[in-house]
Design a protein around this motif. Structure first.
Motif, PDB file in Angstrom:
ATOM      1  N   ASP A  43      49.388 -27.462  11.016  1.00 42.70           N
ATOM      2  CA  ASP A  43      48.479 -26.330  10.844  1.00 42.70           C
ATOM      3  C   ASP A  43      49.313 -25.054  10.967  1.00 42.70           C
ATOM      4  OD1 ASP A  43      46.452 -24.454  10.833  1.00 42.70           O
ATOM      5  OD2 ASP A  43      45.724 -24.940  12.848  1.00 42.70           O
ATOM      6  N   PRO A  44      50.006 -24.673   9.915  1.00 37.10           N
ATOM      7  CA  PRO A  44      50.939 -23.548  10.042  1.00 37.10           C
ATOM      8  C   PRO A  44      50.291 -22.235  10.423  1.00 37.10           C
ATOM      9  CG  PRO A  44      50.637 -24.151   7.734  1.00 37.10           C
ATOM     10  CD  PRO A  44      49.992 -25.226   8.552  1.00 37.10           C
ATOM     11  N   VAL A  45      49.062 -21.994   9.962  1.00 35.79           N
ATOM     12  CA  VAL A  45      48.386 -20.734  10.305  1.00 35.79           C
ATOM     13  C   VAL A  45      47.992 -20.730  11.775  1.00 35.79           C
ATOM     14  CG1 VAL A  45      46.385 -19.273   9.878  1.00 35.79           C
ATOM     15  CG2 VAL A  45      47.564 -20.360   7.957  1.00 35.79           C
ATOM     16  N   GLY A  46      47.302 -21.771  12.208  1.00 36.79           N
ATOM     17  CA  GLY A  46      46.866 -21.833  13.594  1.00 36.79           C
ATOM     18  C   GLY A  46      48.030 -21.840  14.565  1.00 36.79           C
ATOM     19  N   GLU A  47      49.066 -22.611  14.226  1.00 36.07           N
ATOM     20  CA  GLU A  47      50.246 -22.664  15.084  1.00 36.07           C
ATOM     21  C   GLU A  47      50.953 -21.311  15.113  1.00 36.07           C
ATOM     22  OE1 GLU A  47      53.278 -24.601  17.488  1.00 36.07           O
ATOM     23  OE2 GLU A  47      51.216 -25.146  16.956  1.00 36.07           O
ATOM     24  N   ALA A  48      50.995 -20.619  13.971  1.00 35.18           N
ATOM     25  CA  ALA A  48      51.632 -19.300  13.931  1.00 35.18           C
ATOM     26  C   ALA A  48      50.888 -18.306  14.806  1.00 35.18           C
ATOM     27  CB  ALA A  48      51.702 -18.793  12.496  1.00 35.18           C
ATOM     28  N   ILE A  49      49.578 -18.343  14.769  1.00 34.77           N
ATOM     29  CA  ILE A  49      48.783 -17.417  15.585  1.00 34.77           C
ATOM     30  C   ILE A  49      48.993 -17.694  17.069  1.00 34.77           C
ATOM     31  CG2 ILE A  49      46.417 -16.812  16.228  1.00 34.77           C
ATOM     32  CD1 ILE A  49      45.698 -17.125  13.231  1.00 34.77           C
ATOM     33  N   GLU A  50      49.043 -18.972  17.441  1.00 33.65           N
ATOM     34  CA  GLU A  50      49.260 -19.317  18.843  1.00 33.65           C
ATOM     35  C   GLU A  50      50.658 -18.913  19.300  1.00 33.65           C
ATOM     36  OE1 GLU A  50      48.998 -20.743  22.735  1.00 33.65           O
ATOM     37  OE2 GLU A  50      47.505 -20.079  21.264  1.00 33.65           O
ATOM     38  N   ARG A  51      51.649 -19.179  18.465  1.00 36.33           N
ATOM     39  CA  ARG A  51      53.012 -18.775  18.814  1.00 36.33           C
ATOM     40  C   ARG A  51      53.115 -17.252  18.904  1.00 36.33           C
ATOM     41  NH1 ARG A  51      57.456 -22.543  17.950  1.00 36.33           N
ATOM     42  NH2 ARG A  51      56.558 -24.624  17.916  1.00 36.33           N
ATOM     43  N   ALA A  52      52.477 -16.561  17.991  1.00 35.91           N
ATOM     44  CA  ALA A  52      52.504 -15.096  18.032  1.00 35.91           C
ATOM     45  C   ALA A  52      51.944 -14.584  19.349  1.00 35.91           C
ATOM     46  CB  ALA A  52      51.719 -14.528  16.859  1.00 35.91           C
ATOM     47  N   ARG A  53      50.845 -15.184  19.811  1.00 36.59           N
ATOM     48  CA  ARG A  53      50.257 -14.754  21.086  1.00 36.59           C
ATOM     49  C   ARG A  53      51.254 -14.932  22.227  1.00 36.59           C
ATOM     50  NH1 ARG A  53      48.297 -16.935  25.416  1.00 36.59           N
ATOM     51  NH2 ARG A  53      48.516 -19.066  24.594  1.00 36.59           N
ATOM     52  N   LEU A  54      51.909 -16.074  22.255  1.00 38.95           N
ATOM     53  CA  LEU A  54      52.885 -16.336  23.309  1.00 38.95           C
ATOM     54  C   LEU A  54      54.059 -15.366  23.235  1.00 38.95           C
ATOM     55  CD1 LEU A  54      52.983 -20.246  23.174  1.00 38.95           C
ATOM     56  CD2 LEU A  54      52.065 -18.865  25.039  1.00 38.95           C
ATOM     57  N   TYR A  55      54.534 -15.105  22.034  1.00 35.05           N
ATOM     58  CA  TYR A  55      55.715 -14.261  21.877  1.00 35.05           C
ATOM     59  C   TYR A  55      55.407 -12.794  22.172  1.00 35.05           C
ATOM     60  CZ  TYR A  55      57.392 -18.462  19.411  1.00 35.05           C
ATOM     61  OH  TYR A  55      57.735 -19.749  19.068  1.00 35.05           O
TER      62      TYR A  55
ATOM     63  N   GLY B 147      44.341 -12.641  13.520  1.00 30.70           N
ATOM     64  CA  GLY B 147      44.575 -13.387  14.749  1.00 30.70           C
ATOM     65  C   GLY B 147      45.770 -12.934  15.552  1.00 30.70           C
ATOM     66  N   ILE B 148      46.540 -11.969  15.040  1.00 30.80           N
ATOM     67  CA  ILE B 148      47.780 -11.561  15.702  1.00 30.80           C
ATOM     68  C   ILE B 148      47.674 -10.132  16.194  1.00 30.80           C
ATOM     69  CG2 ILE B 148      50.244 -11.081  15.330  1.00 30.80           C
ATOM     70  CD1 ILE B 148      50.303 -13.439  13.384  1.00 30.80           C
ATOM     71  N   GLU B 149      48.052  -9.930  17.429  1.00 28.67           N
ATOM     72  CA  GLU B 149      48.070  -8.596  18.014  1.00 28.67           C
ATOM     73  C   GLU B 149      49.425  -7.942  17.737  1.00 28.67           C
ATOM     74  OE1 GLU B 149      47.955  -6.489  22.457  1.00 28.67           O
ATOM     75  OE2 GLU B 149      47.377  -8.592  22.201  1.00 28.67           O
ATOM     76  N   GLY B 150      49.398  -6.713  17.260  1.00 24.35           N
ATOM     77  CA  GLY B 150      50.629  -5.973  17.055  1.00 24.35           C
ATOM     78  C   GLY B 150      51.187  -6.115  15.651  1.00 24.35           C
ATOM     79  N   PRO B 151      52.352  -5.507  15.399  1.00 21.12           N
ATOM     80  CA  PRO B 151      52.968  -5.500  14.073  1.00 21.12           C
ATOM     81  C   PRO B 151      53.315  -6.900  13.566  1.00 21.12           C
ATOM     82  CG  PRO B 151      53.916  -3.776  15.449  1.00 21.12           C
ATOM     83  CD  PRO B 151      53.088  -4.630  16.357  1.00 21.12           C
ATOM     84  N   VAL B 152      53.153  -7.059  12.248  1.00 22.32           N
ATOM     85  CA  VAL B 152      53.473  -8.318  11.576  1.00 22.32           C
ATOM     86  C   VAL B 152      54.483  -8.041  10.464  1.00 22.32           C
ATOM     87  CG1 VAL B 152      52.590 -10.231  10.176  1.00 22.32           C
ATOM     88  CG2 VAL B 152      51.219  -9.337  12.077  1.00 22.32           C
ATOM     89  N   ASN B 153      55.585  -8.774  10.485  1.00 20.17           N
ATOM     90  CA  ASN B 153      56.631  -8.702   9.465  1.00 20.17           C
ATOM     91  C   ASN B 153      56.356  -9.775   8.406  1.00 20.17           C
ATOM     92  OD1 ASN B 153      60.151  -8.099   9.687  1.00 20.17           O
ATOM     93  ND2 ASN B 153      59.209  -9.212   8.038  1.00 20.17           N
TER      94      ASN B 153
END
Length: 258
Positions: free
Chosen positions: A173-185, A209-215
């Motif tokens: 689940d690349p989207v869901g996993e990316a959002i979760e990793r983004a939160r942790l990072y 789903g992501i807080e802050g800047p996105v590249n």
């Protein structure tokens, strides 16, 4: 305002129609071209630098990568962020010291390791609470802890861009996993997150789903820079794409000379 303050400020207060565009110089000459064109900051691509030094992507020795970044920084007056891959196996203190010694004010750090395990930050691969992750992806929680150590050492002297590799590593689940990793990072202190390889159509979901800047990385033939911004990109980089286009142009010149 210092270079790092200037660079950090460029990530905030932007309209969707005006994302931060960071060309990727691979040497001093290309860096000067981008600065003279009016770009306010630059972001080196590790793959582009590798090719310029005669290496395959991911095979550049740390000494040569840092030296190349230093030459690029020295050649321009705008802030420079450096792609330092997975950190070359260095402890956070050494990594930050080496980065700051180049004059760079930002860095890109990956959350997956090469298939042969040849480099990385020692965070290891494994499954997260979200289920199976792709081959080579580091354990998200352990990687977040490592990023937090980098942030603690760097303080506010480095703009930290945390790359998220779920799309290029085949996560279930690349989207869901990316959002979760983004939160942790982000919780660990990342200033920006970079879900590399994310297709344009999923960017609005990531943005929500992501807080802050996105590249985002803008491939040739995709949406326009403005369209990427309107989809949710805060900052846009190009990886080795510009270096490859320059090489193609040089090849045409060489063919004409022949």
């Amino acid at each position: 305002m210092s270079a790092v303050e200037t660079f950090r400020a460029l990530h905030h207060g932007r309209s969707p129609a005006d994302p931060l565009v960071l060309p990727g110089p691979w040497d001093a000459a290309s860096a000067r071209v981008f600065e003279e064109a009016g770009f306010p900051a630059l972001a080196t691509p590790s793959a582009g630098v590798a090719v310029s030094l005669g290496y395959e992507d991911g095979r550049t020795p740390a000494e040569e990568m840092f030296a190349a970044v230093a030459r690029i920084v020295r050649s321009v007056s705008v802030p420079v962020s450096a792609d330092i891959e997975g950190g070359y196996g260095m402890a956070p203190k050494e990594l930050v010291e080496r980065l700051l010694a180049t004059g760079a004010v930002g860095c890109n750090l990956e959350d997956s390791a090469p298939a042969d395990g040849g480099s990385g930050d020692g965070a290891g691969a494994g499954a997260s609470a979200g289920g199976r992750v792709g081959a080579g992806l580091k354990d998200a929680a352990r990687h977040a802890d490592w990023l937090a150590e980098v942030r603690a050492v760097a303080g506010e002297e480095v703009v930290l861009n945390a790359r998220i590799d779920t799309f290029i590593r085949g996560a279930a689940d690349p989207v869901g996993e990316a959002i979760e990793r983004a939160r942790l990072y982000v919780d660990a202190g990342a200033d920006c997150v970079y879900p590399i390889g994310a297709p344009a159509e999923v960017l609005p979901r990531l943005r929500a789903g992501i807080e802050g800047p996105v590249n985002v990385g803008a491939p040739p033939g995709g949406p326009s820079l403005r369209e990427w911004g309107e989809l949710g990109a805060t900052r846009i980089t190009f990886g080795p794409g510009l270096q490859r286009r320059a090489t193609a142009a040089l090849r045409e010149i060489a063919d004409q000379l022949r």
